[in-house]
Write an enzyme that holds these catalytic residues in place. Structure first.
Site, PDB file in Angstrom:
ATOM      1  N   ARG A 121      -0.550 -46.839  64.107  1.00 26.30           N
ATOM      2  CA  ARG A 121       0.740 -46.213  64.422  1.00 26.30           C
ATOM      3  C   ARG A 121       1.872 -47.222  64.285  1.00 26.30           C
ATOM      4  O   ARG A 121       2.972 -46.873  63.823  1.00 26.30           O
ATOM      5  CB  ARG A 121       0.716 -45.621  65.830  1.00 26.30           C
ATOM      6  CG  ARG A 121      -0.263 -44.474  65.981  1.00 26.30           C
ATOM      7  CD  ARG A 121      -0.133 -43.790  67.311  1.00 26.30           C
ATOM      8  NE  ARG A 121      -1.386 -43.166  67.709  1.00 26.30           N
ATOM      9  CZ  ARG A 121      -1.524 -42.356  68.739  1.00 26.30           C
ATOM     10  NH1 ARG A 121      -0.484 -42.055  69.493  1.00 26.30           N
ATOM     11  NH2 ARG A 121      -2.707 -41.842  69.042  1.00 26.30           N
ATOM     12  N   ARG A 140       1.070 -33.798  75.782  1.00 20.97           N
ATOM     13  CA  ARG A 140       1.599 -34.209  77.094  1.00 20.97           C
ATOM     14  C   ARG A 140       2.947 -34.913  76.941  1.00 20.97           C
ATOM     15  O   ARG A 140       3.917 -34.594  77.633  1.00 20.97           O
ATOM     16  CB  ARG A 140       0.589 -35.145  77.768  1.00 20.97           C
ATOM     17  CG  ARG A 140       1.101 -35.828  79.040  1.00 20.97           C
ATOM     18  CD  ARG A 140       0.127 -36.902  79.514  1.00 20.97           C
ATOM     19  NE  ARG A 140      -0.035 -37.968  78.526  1.00 20.97           N
ATOM     20  CZ  ARG A 140       0.737 -39.054  78.454  1.00 20.97           C
ATOM     21  NH1 ARG A 140       1.729 -39.205  79.303  1.00 20.97           N
ATOM     22  NH2 ARG A 140       0.505 -39.981  77.545  1.00 20.97           N
ATOM     23  N   ARG A 189      -1.098 -39.547  64.353  1.00 23.39           N
ATOM     24  CA  ARG A 189      -2.405 -39.875  64.882  1.00 23.39           C
ATOM     25  C   ARG A 189      -2.807 -41.263  64.421  1.00 23.39           C
ATOM     26  O   ARG A 189      -2.163 -41.879  63.598  1.00 23.39           O
ATOM     27  CB  ARG A 189      -3.440 -38.849  64.390  1.00 23.39           C
ATOM     28  CG  ARG A 189      -3.327 -37.458  65.001  1.00 23.39           C
ATOM     29  CD  ARG A 189      -4.027 -37.341  66.348  1.00 23.39           C
ATOM     30  NE  ARG A 189      -5.292 -38.074  66.356  1.00 23.39           N
ATOM     31  CZ  ARG A 189      -6.412 -37.702  65.742  1.00 23.39           C
ATOM     32  NH1 ARG A 189      -6.434 -36.568  65.066  1.00 23.39           N
ATOM     33  NH2 ARG A 189      -7.496 -38.436  65.819  1.00 23.39           N
ATOM     34  N   CYS A 211      -7.516 -29.159  74.583  1.00 22.05           N
ATOM     35  CA  CYS A 211      -6.832 -30.338  74.044  1.00 22.05           C
ATOM     36  C   CYS A 211      -5.372 -30.071  73.683  1.00 22.05           C
ATOM     37  O   CYS A 211      -4.610 -31.014  73.471  1.00 22.05           O
ATOM     38  CB  CYS A 211      -7.585 -30.900  72.840  1.00 22.05           C
ATOM     39  SG  CYS A 211      -7.615 -29.802  71.409  1.00 22.05           S
TER      40      CYS A 211
END
Length: 311
Positions: A157, A133, A151, A244
């Site tokens: 992160r 997205r 990920r 997904c």
């Protein structure tokens, strides 16, 4: 209203997920002071797998083990981020949503160590994200930037950013709020600049269908406007049957007078095609609104677009 003496709450074991559980525990303690709570933390497939989620059941990778603990009687109540719960199929048989907590911030945030905003990032800046997205929207609005797969939970992160694996990150504002790391936010992006995922900022409480005493006790934590928004958004995604790897975004919003609207988008991964739909509920119930917006996008070619993306 009576409540069980002890409620065992199951959740993913990430710092953010456990912070979400603490919110639930606090709200339960305020509503039912005599009820004790116990946390059952599980590590999900999605937390262990750092590759493409399409290879491990997509979004279901973040809920399967939590659902299993609930169904096996190892816990009484599950806490989920709605954005992580698959909407292309029903909830696991024997379970139901007991409440949706009041919605948090639905926006995304840019984290840049040098303090630059999105529009000021130089060509070639590496943005750490594995969200299709976000990648599709950046490809459309800022094609000079480079998305690099990243990920892991938000803390992980941030560690990868500090280690130089990316130059900047895109993370959910609500997630950073939950782990008390809003200090790293460089810029909060508007929903026009970065349309959020379906279910953004919503925590769902899931129980076994037969636990009527618990369902009745938990229902007091529910937020009516959030329930309507979640219902519209999840029905939209269910009708659209996205996978997904589908860049799908959207959000329902309740305006001051109680009017509900739903805005949604479907993208090609390269951001070159963007399908838009926006409708007000009027007399429609939330589920029908979600269906109507999905149908509007299907009429624009969303089915062919989604099916054409490998997954």
């Amino acid at each position: 209203m009576s409540a069980p003496e002890l409620i065992r709450i199951v959740s993913r074991d990430s710092p953010m997920a456990l912070a979400q559980v603490e919110r639930v525990r606090a709200e339960l303690a305020a509503l039912h002071p005599g009820t004790a709570t116990e946390v059952v933390a599980v590590k999900t497939t999605g937390d262990k797998w750092m590759g493409d989620l399409a290879q491990v059941e997509g979004k279901g990778a973040f809920t399967k083990e939590v659902d299993a603990a609930l169904l096996l009687g190892q816990a009484d109540l599950a806490v989920h981020c709605v954005k992580d719960i698959p909407a292309d199929r029903p909830l696991p048989a024997g379970t139901t949503f007991a409440a949706f907590l009041q919605r948090d911030d639905i926006r995304d945030a840019l984290v840049h160590p040098g303090g630059l905003t999105l529009d000021r990032l130089p060509e070639g800046t590496r943005i750490g994200t594995s969200s299709v997205r976000r990648s599709a929207q950046l490809a459309a609005s800022h094609p000079h930037l480079q998305c690099v797969p990243m990920r892991g939970n938000a803390n992980r992160r941030l560690d990868k950013l500090a280690a130089g694996e990316a130059d900047a990150l895109l993370l959910a504002v609500s997630g950073l709020e939950r782990i008390d790391r809003t200090d790293v936010i460089t810029e909060v992006l508007s929903v026009e600049a970065m349309c959020p995922p379906i279910g953004a900022g919503i925590l769902a409480l899931q129980c076994r269908e037969g636990d009527t005493e618990l369902i009745d006790a938990i229902s007091g934590l529910g937020h009516p406007a959030t329930h309507r928004e979640a219902t519209a958004e999840r029905m939209f995604l269910h009708v659209l049957q996205g996978h997904c790897n589908s860049p799908i975004a959207g959000y329902a919003r309740t305006e001051g007078a109680g009017e509900l609207s739903l805005r949604a988008k479907v993208f090609t991964p390269d951001g070159k095609v963007i399908l838009n739909a926006h409708e007000w509920a009027g007399r429609l119930d939330p589920a029908t609104l979600g269906t109507s917006v999905a149908v509007a996008l299907l009429r624009q070619g969303a089915r062919e677009l989604i099916d054409g993306i490998p997954h």
